[in-house]
Design an enzyme around this catalytic site. Structure first.
Site, PDB file in Angstrom:
ATOM      1  N   ASP A  13      55.657  63.369  97.554  1.00 30.83           N
ATOM      2  CA  ASP A  13      56.110  64.482  96.416  1.00 30.83           C
ATOM      3  C   ASP A  13      55.101  65.697  96.439  1.00 30.83           C
ATOM      4  O   ASP A  13      55.795  66.740  96.376  1.00 30.83           O
ATOM      5  CB  ASP A  13      56.179  63.801  95.259  1.00 30.83           C
ATOM      6  CG  ASP A  13      57.336  63.129  94.896  1.00 30.83           C
ATOM      7  OD1 ASP A  13      58.357  63.015  95.944  1.00 30.83           O
ATOM      8  OD2 ASP A  13      57.486  62.349  94.038  1.00 30.83           O
ATOM      9  N   ARG A  48      52.075  60.558  93.983  1.00 31.95           N
ATOM     10  CA  ARG A  48      52.967  60.129  95.092  1.00 31.95           C
ATOM     11  C   ARG A  48      52.937  61.032  96.383  1.00 31.95           C
ATOM     12  O   ARG A  48      53.332  62.412  96.396  1.00 31.95           O
ATOM     13  CB  ARG A  48      54.264  60.111  94.393  1.00 31.95           C
ATOM     14  CG  ARG A  48      55.369  59.660  95.316  1.00 31.95           C
ATOM     15  CD  ARG A  48      55.226  58.102  95.442  1.00 31.95           C
ATOM     16  NE  ARG A  48      56.496  57.545  96.206  1.00 31.95           N
ATOM     17  CZ  ARG A  48      56.437  56.955  97.362  1.00 31.95           C
ATOM     18  NH1 ARG A  48      55.352  57.091  98.428  1.00 31.95           N
ATOM     19  NH2 ARG A  48      57.664  56.344  97.834  1.00 31.95           N
ATOM     20  N   GLY A  58      38.530  51.304 108.568  1.00 29.67           N
ATOM     21  CA  GLY A  58      38.235  50.017 108.549  1.00 29.67           C
ATOM     22  C   GLY A  58      38.138  49.344 107.232  1.00 29.67           C
ATOM     23  O   GLY A  58      38.462  48.031 106.912  1.00 29.67           O
ATOM     24  N   GLU A  75      48.119  51.342  90.768  1.00 30.43           N
ATOM     25  CA  GLU A  75      47.079  52.227  90.337  1.00 30.43           C
ATOM     26  C   GLU A  75      47.061  52.675  88.906  1.00 30.43           C
ATOM     27  O   GLU A  75      46.019  52.671  88.097  1.00 30.43           O
ATOM     28  CB  GLU A  75      47.169  54.014  91.134  1.00 30.43           C
ATOM     29  CG  GLU A  75      46.670  53.748  92.573  1.00 30.43           C
ATOM     30  CD  GLU A  75      46.778  55.218  93.276  1.00 30.43           C
ATOM     31  OE1 GLU A  75      46.627  55.339  94.526  1.00 30.43           O
ATOM     32  OE2 GLU A  75      46.922  56.163  92.441  1.00 30.43           O
TER      33      GLU A  75
END
Length: 1003
Positions: A28, A25, A57, A91
């Site tokens: 954090d 994160r 891109g 993820e």
């Protein structure tokens, strides 16, 4: 280098772009813990992905997912606000998917938050999920997937930095080391240089049942140098990412030696599994209950390499230890018996040597390096591989030696040198198994290496027993991968192991073979006999004279060998001739071998004597044969007075006098009460068999085949097997009814084969006696204990044929073993006790009511074979339109199928075990001018898997059956007539008394 074959395909992981993927994160930890970790990884030259490396891109989501998939290892840094990011949670789900699918390593790091909060979504994670559930209230499956992913990740073995113990720099240094160790495991599974490994790995993984949550132990078993450790290493590194903790303990045998060696190994194992360097157990206890509970919560992968004692397993992974759900243990060993207590039979994987293509590839890899093999070098390579076969260690070691060879002459010289002076490195590895044997097994191993390799197992056991050794040593040698048994029941031993055994014997005295206990090399035996240098050390001599062109013995070279127990003198080519009935002496006229003077004095210690072409009519008068157990003198000049009345042969069990052309009478065996085998095959001047043979109660095998002058056969004891084929003058055969009825309680004696094939001079009374005796034998076997009739097939083989000499039989036929009683006899009439008979090769019978009652025993089968170009004249003789064609005994097979039918139209077809009536005459050609009757009985009478179960409702409803007979290898013969006999136990007493039964009408 040789091109790769499909069988040698190497295992390769999918291409990876990154070593490490960092999931975190950003708000954090991006500028604190994560940045420091990233920098530390870069300093270690690890290619690490973080999200700021995206090219301008790119679409963020697809590129990120691709980066995860192309990474070897993912580090998930859980922080207080990690769960508030759907990006992070997606993820996480994808990372765990790669772990399950591709075996990607995953390391969770708990930074400023406890594993408990992540696992149960407590604290800040509870707040985050309250908002997520509100936000995704219409897509709660997604939320549940995130929760499940967090729980799974928190349960993985990771790095807890939530309590901030020590400095952040120290924490990152330790974490980097953990990552390096994991990646090192991954990279060490590179299989470059390994061949034929893929299939083996897949088979091991299949045995491990990786998708099961049950605990599982798999054994990898094989001879030294065969590749057990390599295979276990590949499996270990391929699977280690699937487990919370892993440990590979190498060389358990070696590292267990010395004081506390095995306890030190146990501590090492526990330290690695629990990740605690201070773990220590007090021998012999495993330690505290807390330690055991920690183990029971850990999913482990353990490899114990080169275990040689079951006690090692008990201490390392004994019953007092319980590992976590889904744990796996792999054990490699040379000794199968070590696995007995821990591993079930179907979880033991035997590692075999490489096949020819794989062996060539591995050898060329080390012998030629990057050069391509020419045709010449490939031929040399094949010669080397013929010698060392498929042992990877030997292929690599010897390949490196041949790498120094530049010319064909160099290769040839190196190969000859290796055969004479084997590689010490290879011998050292192989000898470990020998050195670990007990004395009995060492002696058995050396006997097999010196002269029993390739021998039939039954023959080898008899020799070892005669030598004074316990035959259980054969099973122990098999367990230790030092020998194996072929499908046809012959002993097999790798050439390198054989050479090691022979080297051990040579080392007893390198320069004087007469001071060794075993002599087998023709040159060594020649030297000892020619120079009379034998000593009392010599116990066994096996002398193949086929390559000796001149030897004339003088004096008494055997006199000094006072402990000689086994003496074999034979010519391998000559022996081949008599075994295949081609006669004697056609190829040896130029040889000058005169052993007569040396054979005039034999040591009294002899227990086994095989002397081909023995030149005298009798044994030496000064020889005391009281220790002789087996006496074999094929093709010899012996006569009826082979020994004098003063010579005691009370221990004799086997006598073989095949092709003794001067033998007109059998030597006096009346005092040899232990005699079991008598072989007189091809003694064409033998005219009579003495009447006292009926008193030789232990006689199990009598071979009178091709005794063409024999006219009369007296009553015999209850033989296991009788061979009398080709006795063309045999006219009278006495009934053995008295012997059979008196020995009714000796069930095992009634089984076997009784062959009167091509005995065209038998009178009607002889045929009647033969078939009446056959009926008695069948009934006794059929009424035997059910468990005996259902013996394991290999046990039946051993029981039926252990008495048949090696040279005239081949074992291993399961179908043949099931035929417990069989008789072949010249004639064209099926015995009248077969109530159901028909012309041709099939017969349909109507079964009587209640045929399948409690005393039903099965069916006896019979056929008459007649040449297709013949007919039976008015006197019952076969007449030929054309000469009969030659066939090979071993090819002849008779089969039978039966289709049972009920009145309702239901049917069931069963196939009887195939019947090989001439299995003992493997390889011999034959032909017959007569029709012959075949009668046999199988223990498995209702087909594969049937057990004559009285409760079988189908057979109780059967009212008819159609039997069809067929044959193979008959070479112009056809089934002229066939018959079926139903067997019932209530008819036993009638048959024993000589009465007839009409089974079909009585039922």
């Amino acid at each position: 280098m040789a091109s790769s074959s499909s069988s040698a395909a190497a295992i390769s992981s999918p291409p990876r772009k990154y070593d490490v993927f960092l999931s975190f994160r950003g708000e954090d930890t991006r500028n604190t813990f994560t940045s420091h970790l990233h920098a530390a990884l870069l300093r270690k030259k690890l290619h690490t992905y973080i999200d700021d490396k995206l090219e301008r891109g790119d679409e963020i989501r697809p590129a990120l997912l691709e980066a995860i998939e192309k990474s070897k290892l993912s580090v998930i840094i859980f922080s207080k606000n990690y769960a508030s990011s759907t990006w992070c949670l997606d993820e996480l789900v994808h990372i765990l998917g790669c772990k399950e699918r591709d075996g990607q390593f995953v390391i969770p790091v708990f930074y400023d938050i406890s594993p408990q909060d992540v696992r149960k979504q407590q604290g800040s994670y509870a707040d985050a999920f309250a908002k997520l559930e509100e936000r995704f209230k219409d897509c709660m499956d997604k939320v549940l997937k995130w929760r499940d992913a967090l729980e799974k990740a928190a349960n993985l073995s990771g790095y807890d930095n939530s309590n901030k113990a020590g400095t952040e720099a120290d924490s990152i240094e330790k974490l980097v080391q953990v990552i390096l160790n994991k990646l090192d495991c991954k990279s060490s599974s590179n299989l470059k240089g390994l061949v034929e490994i893929e299939t083996k790995v897949e088979q091991i993984e299949s045995l491990l049942c990786l998708h099961s949550s049950d605990f599982c132990i798999v054994g990898i078993w094989g001879m030294g140098g065969i590749g057990k450790t390599t295979l276990a290493d590949v499996v270990y590194h391929r699977l280690s990412s699937m487990f919370e903790a892993c440990c590979f303990l190498k060389n358990v045998r070696e590292n267990s030696e010395g004081k506390d060696g095995i306890y030190n190994l146990r501590d090492k194992l526990l330290c690695k599994i629990l990740g605690d360097e201070n773990t220590n157990t007090d021998p012999p206890s495993i330690g505290s209950e807390l330690l055991k509970k920690r183990l029971s919560r850990t999913k482990v992968l353990i490899v114990l390499d080169d275990v040689n004692d079951s006690g090692q397993l008990e201490l390392l992974v004994g019953d007092d230890l319980e590992f976590g759900v889904g744990s796996r243990i792999i054990i490699t060993t040379r000794d199968r018996s070590v696995l007995d207590e821990k591993v079930v039979d179907d979880k033991i994987y035997e590692v075999k040597g490489l096949k020819l293509d794989g062996a060539l590839q591995l050898f060329h890899l080390h012998a030629l390096k990057n050069k391509s093999p020419t045709t010449v070098y490939t031929e040399f390579s094949r010669k080397v591989i013929d010698y060392i076969q498929g042992i990877p260690l030997a292929l690599k070691t010897l390949g490196s030696l041949f790498h120094r060879c530049d010319t064909e002459e160099d290769w040839d010289e190196e190969l000859n040198r290796l055969k004479k002076f084997p590689s010490e490195k290879i011998q050292k590895v192989l000898r470990l198994s020998y050195d670990g044997l007990e004395e009995n097994e060492k002696e058995c191993f050396l006997d097999i290496a010196c002269f029993l390799k390739g021998a039939d197992v039954c023959y080898a056991k008899r020799i070892l027993d005669i030598r004074g050794f316990f035959v259980k040593g054969i099973q122990i040698l098999m367990d230790k991968s030092l020998i194996s048994i072929s499908e046809t029941n012959f002993l097999e031993m790798h050439d390198l192991l054989q050479e090691m055994g022979r080297t051990i014997v040579r080392e007893q005295c390198k320069d004087e073979p007469g001071k060794r206990n075993r002599l087998w090399a023709a040159d060594d035996v020649y030297q000892v006999l020619e120079n009379d240098t034998g000593t009392s050390t010599v116990q066994c001599i096996s002398f193949d004279t086929s390559n000796i062109t001149r030897l004339e013995l003088c004096g008494s070279p055997f006199k000094k060998m006072s402990n000689l127990r086994l003496l074999i003198i034979h010519d391998a080519r000559h022996r081949l001739e008599y075994e295949y009935d081609f006669g004697f002496g056609s190829a040896y006229k130029k040889k000058i071998l005169d052993l007569s003077q040396g054979l005039r004095c034999l040591p009294n210690s002899l227990r086994y004597l095989y002397c081909q072409g023995y030149p005298f009519k009798s044994l030496p008068s000064n020889f005391s044969p009281q220790n002789l157990v087996e006496l074999r003198m094929p093709g010899s000049s012996v006569g009826a007075k082979l020994w004098s009345k003063n010579q005691n042969l009370g221990n004799l069990k086997v006598i073989e006098l095949s092709f003794c052309m001067h033998l007109t009478e059998v030597p006096d065996l009346s005092r040899s009460k232990k005699i079991e085998h008598i072989v007189l095959y091809g003694c064409d001047r033998l005219v009579r068999i003495p009447s006292y043979f009926k008193d030789l109660d232990k006689l199990r095998w009598l071979n009178l085949g091709e005794c063409t002058s024999l006219e009369f056969l007296p009553e015999l004891p209850v033989l296991c097997c009788l061979e009398a084929s080709g006795c063309t003058s045999l006219k009278t055969v006495s009934s053995s009814r008295n012997s059979l009825t008196q020995a009714w309680d000796k069930y095992e004696l009634f089984r076997g084969r009784f062959n009167f094939f091509d005995c065209g001079n038998l009178d009607e009374n002889a045929r009647t006696n033969i078939m009446a005796d056959t009926q008695l034998r069948i009934m006794r076997v059929a009424t035997g204990p059910l468990k005996t009739r259902q013996h394991k097939e290999e046990e039946i083989v051993m029981e039926m044929t252990s008495s048949i000499p090696t040279w005239c039989r081949t074992l291993g036929s399961t179908d043949s073993a099931r035929t417990l009683v069989s008789t072949v006899c010249e004639g064209n009439k099926i015995p009248n006790w077969f109530c159901h008979q028909n012309e041709g090769s099939s017969i349909t019978i109507k079964l009587p009511r209640n045929w399948y009652c409690t005393d039903f025993l099965g069916f006896a089968l019979s056929v008459v074979l007649l040449h297709e170009d013949s007919y039976v004249d008015m006197f019952g003789f076969a007449r030929y339109v054309a000469p009969p064609r030659q066939f090979y005994y071993k090819d002849v097979m008779l089969g039978c199928s039966c289709n049972f039918k009920t009145n309702s139209g239901e049917s069931h077809k069963t196939i009887y075990p195939s019947y090989y009536p001439f299995k003992e005459d493997e390889g011999k050609p034959g032909c017959s001018r007569f029709s012959n009757i075949f009668v046999w009985y199988s223990a498995f009478a209702l087909g594969e898997g049937a057990t004559l179960n009285r409760s079988n409702s189908f057979y109780e409803l059967v009212t008819g059956a159609c039997f069809e007979f067929n044959g193979r290898g008959l070479r112009g013969f056809k089934v002229k007539r066939c018959g079926i006999s139903l067997l019932y136990s209530e008819d036993v007493e009638t048959i024993k008394s000589g009465g007839n039964t009409g089974w079909s009408s009585q039922k």
